[in-house]
Design a protein around this motif. Structure first.
Motif, PDB file in Angstrom:
ATOM      1  N   GLU A 206       0.880  -1.160   0.000  1.00  0.00           N
ATOM      2  CA  GLU A 206       0.000   0.000   0.000  1.00  0.00           C
ATOM      3  C   GLU A 206       0.920   1.213   0.000  1.00  0.00           C
ATOM      4  O   GLU A 206       1.859   1.279   0.793  1.00  0.00           O
ATOM      5  N   ILE A 207       0.661   2.134  -0.910  1.00  0.00           N
ATOM      6  CA  ILE A 207       1.510   3.314  -1.047  1.00  0.00           C
ATOM      7  C   ILE A 207       0.671   4.545  -0.733  1.00  0.00           C
ATOM      8  O   ILE A 207      -0.392   4.755  -1.313  1.00  0.00           O
ATOM      9  N   ARG A 208       1.153   5.314   0.223  1.00  0.00           N
ATOM     10  CA  ARG A 208       0.445   6.522   0.647  1.00  0.00           C
ATOM     11  C   ARG A 208       1.324   7.739   0.409  1.00  0.00           C
ATOM     12  O   ARG A 208       2.530   7.684   0.571  1.00  0.00           O
ATOM     13  N   ARG A 209       0.706   8.825   0.073  1.00  0.00           N
ATOM     14  CA  ARG A 209       1.433  10.092  -0.060  1.00  0.00           C
ATOM     15  C   ARG A 209       1.524  10.724   1.323  1.00  0.00           C
ATOM     16  O   ARG A 209       0.528  10.837   2.023  1.00  0.00           O
ATOM     17  N   VAL A 210       2.740  11.130   1.678  1.00  0.00           N
ATOM     18  CA  VAL A 210       2.985  11.755   2.978  1.00  0.00           C
ATOM     19  C   VAL A 210       3.845  12.995   2.773  1.00  0.00           C
ATOM     20  O   VAL A 210       4.530  13.132   1.770  1.00  0.00           O
TER      21      VAL A 210
ATOM     22  N   GLY B 101       8.210  19.373   4.128  1.00  0.00           N
ATOM     23  CA  GLY B 101       6.887  19.699   3.619  1.00  0.00           C
ATOM     24  C   GLY B 101       6.632  19.217   2.209  1.00  0.00           C
ATOM     25  O   GLY B 101       5.597  19.530   1.628  1.00  0.00           O
ATOM     26  N   LEU B 102       7.580  18.465   1.631  1.00  0.00           N
ATOM     27  CA  LEU B 102       7.409  17.937   0.282  1.00  0.00           C
ATOM     28  C   LEU B 102       6.605  16.645   0.325  1.00  0.00           C
ATOM     29  O   LEU B 102       6.684  15.888   1.296  1.00  0.00           O
ATOM     30  N   ILE B 103       5.847  16.382  -0.726  1.00  0.00           N
ATOM     31  CA  ILE B 103       5.057  15.158  -0.789  1.00  0.00           C
ATOM     32  C   ILE B 103       5.936  14.019  -1.283  1.00  0.00           C
ATOM     33  O   ILE B 103       6.596  14.134  -2.314  1.00  0.00           O
ATOM     34  N   GLN B 104       5.978  12.935  -0.534  1.00  0.00           N
ATOM     35  CA  GLN B 104       6.750  11.740  -0.862  1.00  0.00           C
ATOM     36  C   GLN B 104       5.814  10.537  -0.803  1.00  0.00           C
ATOM     37  O   GLN B 104       4.672  10.658  -0.379  1.00  0.00           O
ATOM     38  N   SER B 105       6.324   9.399  -1.193  1.00  0.00           N
ATOM     39  CA  SER B 105       5.545   8.164  -1.115  1.00  0.00           C
ATOM     40  C   SER B 105       6.087   7.289  -0.003  1.00  0.00           C
ATOM     41  O   SER B 105       7.292   7.105   0.116  1.00  0.00           O
TER      42      SER B 105
END
Length: 86
Positions: A26-30, A35-39
């Motif tokens: 399961e891959i979530r964006r965090v 403050g950058l969006i990563q997986s």
């Protein structure tokens, strides 16, 4: 609004002993510390490194593991997935 997690299946094959297995991540964006969006990758509800960097055989402990991806869910917009350190 939070996006739904992405589910992707990866197949692994140990080149040393021939053991093969498959896992669904399961891959979530965090947001990272900047403050950058990563997986972020999760396996059985627990955060784990990217399957592309994992690479150890559970049978013989060899690091000679081939990884292939078979997508099961939707792909994220905007490019490649990245690993996030815990």
């Amino acid at each position: 609004m939070e996006e739904a997690p992405i589910r992707e299946s990866y197949s692994f094959l140990c080149q040393a002993c021939g053991h093969g297995w498959q896992e669904v991540y399961e891959i979530r964006r965090v947001h990272d510390s900047r403050g950058l969006i990563q997986s972020a990758f999760f396996l059985n509800g627990r955060r784990t490194p990217s399957p592309l960097t994992q690479g150890r055989c559970a049978v013989c402990a060899s690091a000679r593991v081939l990884v292939t991806q078979r997508t099961r869910g939707r792909r994220p917009r905007g490019g490649a997935m990245m690993e996030v350190s815990p």
